[in-house]
Design an enzyme around this catalytic site. Structure first.
Site, short mmCIF file in Angstrom:
data_model
loop_
_atom_site.label_atom_id
_atom_site.label_comp_id
_atom_site.label_asym_id
_atom_site.label_seq_id
_atom_site.Cartn_x
_atom_site.Cartn_y
_atom_site.Cartn_z
N ILE B 38 0.79 -1.24 0.13
CA ILE B 38 0.11 -0.02 -0.13
C ILE B 38 0.93 1.30 0.12
O ILE B 38 1.66 1.30 0.85
CB ILE B 38 -1.02 -0.12 1.21
CG1 ILE B 38 -1.88 -1.06 1.21
CG2 ILE B 38 -1.74 1.23 1.47
CD1 ILE B 38 -3.00 -1.07 0.23
N ASP B 39 0.68 2.07 -1.03
CA ASP B 39 1.62 3.26 -1.27
C ASP B 39 0.88 4.54 -0.85
O ASP B 39 -0.37 4.52 -0.37
CB ASP B 39 2.45 3.20 -2.48
CG ASP B 39 1.40 3.55 -3.70
OD1 ASP B 39 0.13 3.73 -3.32
OD2 ASP B 39 1.74 3.13 -4.83
N SER B 40 1.74 5.75 -0.98
CA SER B 40 1.17 6.88 -0.33
C SER B 40 -0.02 7.25 -1.55
O SER B 40 -1.00 7.84 -0.99
CB SER B 40 2.37 8.02 -0.68
OG SER B 40 2.52 8.13 -1.98
#
Lengths: 407, 81
Positions: B38-40
């Site tokens: 899960i990224d920004s």
């Protein structure tokens, strides 16, 4: 000395199905992928090809490119894994053309903005709809780290992409490239815009060069190719599907949407491509026409072919339009039609211009009516074909392909 | 907002994160965003869902320090109370 460039992989997602050979086989059988006035890709289901994350983050046009690229890379025998390529990844280029980009995403996010406010617009909007998104997706998926970009020239984009990748390898800037084009514009807004221009067929039938032609039918999809420097491809024992041997490109500088009617700039692109390939007009075995089914294009293209090849050779060489089977894939057209052309040269089967029944007295070339026919060679040499792409804005591209020695 | 329980928040966060890609079974309180891939960009989308459904505005600086699923659930729950 410039390097020779061979084709080792092909991939396609089109209204005729998923797969490069499927495209040509079904077209040659006379199957038309156009339903209700649109060339919709119906045999593609994202979950069969992409992870949840990929499908969420990629506009439909990037998804098509990813699927077609995976097919082409698998055929080239590259195994597909990042870091698992036969070349230094920094010397593998990637160019994916599009005419429009991620219009599905633009429309969806614009709706979100109107309904819920600007703060609710997705952070994935820009990375999904930017026209280079498909190139970025292919590069990231396969770890291709050489020159990578999108190319935009409306309906000539796919042709320009292949020409640019050809030069990249010929010049020695890359050992290989994954190249093609992709488009997914069958949206409410997409249809509205093209309808306002009166560019789309009212009958919903794509019948290039026919007297009754009344506009193009919009389609969607992607075509991708793996190109490699010939000696390196041969050294690793790759199957050579054909070669990209010539590229020519000019501009009309005439009108925003109408082609230059004498065909002079378009014919020059064809002449340049044949000269680049060192192929004489009597050495040409097939033309994959741009053939959009508009009044203006098909007349201007016929004029351009006569001018470039001369009356006698223009009347001799068989000419057919892939758009009769799948519609006009805009920025993907040149790439998908390159795939169809190479399949024609490999199988030595020329698919017909579907729906061509009533000749236009002004257009008197051999548009391959009716059924597929064998590609006949004069002297046993490998077959050679030209594929044309022209575009709104006045872009002209011609590519020359040579098939393998034996079918 | 007072009717939102921590369990409801947890269920909604897990549902949202699962829709971003990771398998739901992996989404535990201790799971890190890094491990879940899960990224920004995903976290901005999560913040939008939270704002849309609970009226809680999570800014970039609020999200920056978050490392685990539990961190984000606790942050939302603290703002909701």
């Amino acid at each position: 000395m410039r390097h020779n460039v061979v084709i080792t992989g092909l991939g396609a997602v089109t209204p005729l199905g998923v797969g490069a050979s499927t495209l040509h086989e079904r077209w040659a059988q006379g199957t038309c992928g156009i339903v209700d006035g649109a060339g919709t890709v119906t045999e593609y289901e994202p979950s069969e090809h992409l992870s949840v994350k990929e499908a969420r983050r990629l506009d439909r046009f990037s998804q098509f490119a990813l699927v077609a690229a995976a097919e082409a890379i698998a055929q080239a025998g590259w195994n597909g894994g990042a870091g698992d390529h036969p070349y230094d990844p920094m010397r593998i280029g990637c160019i994916v053309a599009t005419g429009i980009g991620g219009i599905n995403t633009v429309e969806t996010q614009h709706d979100v903005m109107r309904d819920k406010g600007a703060r609710m617009v997705s952070p994935l909007g820009i990375p999904a709809y930017m026209p280079n998104a498909a190139a970025a997706a292919v590069s990231m998926k396969h770890g291709l780290r050489g020159q990578m970009y999108g190319i935009v020239s409306a309906c000539a984009s796919g042709g320009h992409a292949i020409g640019s990748a050809l030069r990249m390898i010929q010049y020695g800037d890359a050992d290989a490239a994954v190249v093609g084009g992709s488009e997914a514009t069958l949206t409410e807004f997409g249809f509205a815009c093209f309808n306002s221009m009166q560019a789309l067929s009212e009958s919903g039938i794509s019948r290039p060069f026919d007297l009754r032609r009344d506009g193009f039918v919009m389609g969607e999809g992607a075509g991708m190719l793996v190109l490699e420097e010939e000696s390196a491809a041969r050294a690793r024992g790759a199957e050579i599907l054909g070669s990209v041997v010539g590229y020519g490109s000019t501009s009309d500088a005439f009108h925003l949407t109408a082609p230059e009617p004498t065909g002079v700039p378009a014919s020059r692109a064809i002449e340049l491509a044949l000269a680049d390939a060192d192929v004489a007009t009597d050495g040409l075995d097939y033309v994959n026409a741009h053939g959009t089914s508009t009044q203006l294009n098909d007349a201007a293209e016929t004029a351009a072919l006569k001018r470039a090849l001369g009356e006698e050779q223009a009347k001799r060489v068989p000419i057919s339009s892939t758009k009769s089977a799948i519609g006009h894939l805009l920025g993907a057209a040149g790439a998908v039609e390159a795939v169809a052309t190479i399949q024609t040269l490999r199988t030595r089967v020329i698919a017909p211009t579907l729906g061509y029944e009533v000749p236009d007295p002004e257009l008197d070339l051999d548009y391959v009516p009716g059924e597929a026919r064998p590609l006949v060679l004069g002297n046993g040499r490998p077959p050679v074909a030209v594929s044309n792409s022209f575009a709104f804005g006045g872009h002209n591209v011609a590519l020359v392909f040579r098939g393998p020695e034996a079918a | 907002m007072s009717t939102t329980t921590p369990e409801q928040i947890q269920n909604r966060v897990v549902e949202a994160l699962a829709s971003f890609g990771p398998d739901e079974s992996q989404i535990t309180r201790d799971a890190t965003f890094e491990a879940l891939d899960i990224d920004s960009l995903d976290l901005v989308e999560l913040a939008q869902i939270v704002e849309d459904e609970y009226g809680i505005v999570l800014k970039g600086e609020d999200m920056k320090e978050l490392k685990t699923v539990g961190d984000v659930i606790d942050l939302i729950a603290s703002r909701a109370s």
